[in-house]
Design a protein around this motif. Structure first.
Motif, PDB file in Angstrom:
ATOM      1  N   ARG A   1      -2.298   3.967 -12.682  1.00 42.14           N
ATOM      2  CA  ARG A   1      -2.039   5.315 -13.170  1.00 42.14           C
ATOM      3  C   ARG A   1      -3.239   6.233 -12.998  1.00 42.14           C
ATOM      4  O   ARG A   1      -3.274   7.329 -13.535  1.00 42.14           O
ATOM      5  CB  ARG A   1      -1.644   5.265 -14.634  1.00 42.14           C
ATOM      6  CG  ARG A   1      -0.285   4.602 -14.816  1.00 42.14           C
ATOM      7  CD  ARG A   1       0.043   4.453 -16.245  1.00 42.14           C
ATOM      8  NE  ARG A   1      -0.523   3.181 -16.683  1.00 42.14           N
ATOM      9  CZ  ARG A   1      -0.446   2.707 -17.903  1.00 42.14           C
ATOM     10  NH1 ARG A   1       0.137   3.393 -18.836  1.00 42.14           N
ATOM     11  NH2 ARG A   1      -0.966   1.557 -18.218  1.00 42.14           N
TER      12      ARG A   1
ATOM     13  N   ARG B   1       0.355   7.272  -8.924  1.00 43.75           N
ATOM     14  CA  ARG B   1       1.504   7.377  -9.831  1.00 43.75           C
ATOM     15  C   ARG B   1       2.778   7.694  -9.058  1.00 43.75           C
ATOM     16  O   ARG B   1       3.833   7.129  -9.330  1.00 43.75           O
ATOM     17  CB  ARG B   1       1.234   8.441 -10.901  1.00 43.75           C
ATOM     18  CG  ARG B   1       0.206   8.003 -11.943  1.00 43.75           C
ATOM     19  CD  ARG B   1       0.097   8.980 -13.095  1.00 43.75           C
ATOM     20  NE  ARG B   1      -0.314  10.322 -12.716  1.00 43.75           N
ATOM     21  CZ  ARG B   1      -1.571  10.713 -12.565  1.00 43.75           C
ATOM     22  NH1 ARG B   1      -2.563   9.862 -12.784  1.00 43.75           N
ATOM     23  NH2 ARG B   1      -1.853  11.960 -12.235  1.00 43.75           N
TER      24      ARG B   1
ATOM     25  N   ARG C   1       5.964   4.930  -9.288  1.00 45.97           N
ATOM     26  CA  ARG C   1       6.961   5.319 -10.287  1.00 45.97           C
ATOM     27  C   ARG C   1       8.379   5.060  -9.772  1.00 45.97           C
ATOM     28  O   ARG C   1       8.593   4.827  -8.583  1.00 45.97           O
ATOM     29  CB  ARG C   1       6.795   6.782 -10.667  1.00 45.97           C
ATOM     30  CG  ARG C   1       7.271   7.746  -9.622  1.00 45.97           C
ATOM     31  CD  ARG C   1       7.207   9.158 -10.127  1.00 45.97           C
ATOM     32  NE  ARG C   1       7.529  10.046  -9.022  1.00 45.97           N
ATOM     33  CZ  ARG C   1       7.178  11.290  -8.973  1.00 45.97           C
ATOM     34  NH1 ARG C   1       6.490  11.816  -9.949  1.00 45.97           N
ATOM     35  NH2 ARG C   1       7.510  12.036  -7.948  1.00 45.97           N
TER      36      ARG C   1
END
Length: 189
Positions: free
Chosen positions: A16, A22, A26
């Motif tokens: 992260r 990210r 994700r």
């Protein structure tokens, strides 16, 4: 038994740390606008014929192509890959580099019906040859170099007709290199 509260817990947050990381890890989803829809167009059909091995997909008459494109666009499809099923076949697939042949007509029809639809035609000869092979066929062999020259002609025809991208599926050694080395393929619109 005693517990020490002074030992810190190390939490690794490497997945992260940056926006790019990210984005990579994700959850993602996709929509119709992310897919390329195949369209099989046959010259002499008068009505759509379902393809049993591809549920929901049919060979459609050339006369229904514009309506099919409108329908697909309304559904959210933005990319199509037309596959021509020609009835103007010969030993070398010459209909594919005819400016009035099925390949050129399909691309022109799609772009006229919906200019925003991305057209990615199949660059191959199997449905345009009498023998059904993906190129020049002689003595039970597909001749690679002779086929490359004709694939370039086919690619130029598709580009001139308005194709946005080409799908080089003939599986000839050097097809992409030979095709992309042609300045006439990249036509500015």
């Amino acid at each position: 038994m005693t517990h020490s509260t002074s030992v810190p817990i190390k939490r690794i947050r490497r997945m992260r740390r940056t926006a790019n990381m990210r984005d990579l890890v994700r959850e993602h989803d996709f929509k119709l606008a992310d897919l390329i829809h195949p369209i099989f167009i046959e010259e002499t059909l008068t009505e759509a014929v379902p393809i049993s091995t591809m549920p929901g997909i049919s060979r459609i008459p050339e006369t229904m192509l514009a309506d099919e494109i409108h329908t697909l666009y309304k559904l959210g499809v933005r990319y199509v890959m037309p596959f021509g099923i020609s009835h103007t076949k010969d030993e070398i697939g010459s209909d594919t580099w005819n400016d009035n042949g099925l390949l050129a007509r399909m691309v022109k029809t799609i772009k006229a019906a919906c200019p925003d639809m991305m057209v990615i035609p199949d660059i191959c000869f199997c449905e345009y040859t009498t023998h059904g092979h993906c190129g020049v066929y002689h003595d039970e062999h597909v001749l690679n170099d002779e086929t490359l020259e004709l694939l370039v002609k086919q690619s130029v025809t598709a580009a001139k007709a308005g194709a946005d991208m080409l799908a080089p599926s003939a599986m000839m050694d050097g097809q992409v290199k030979r095709t992309t080395g042609q300045p006439n393929i990249f036509v500015l619109k």
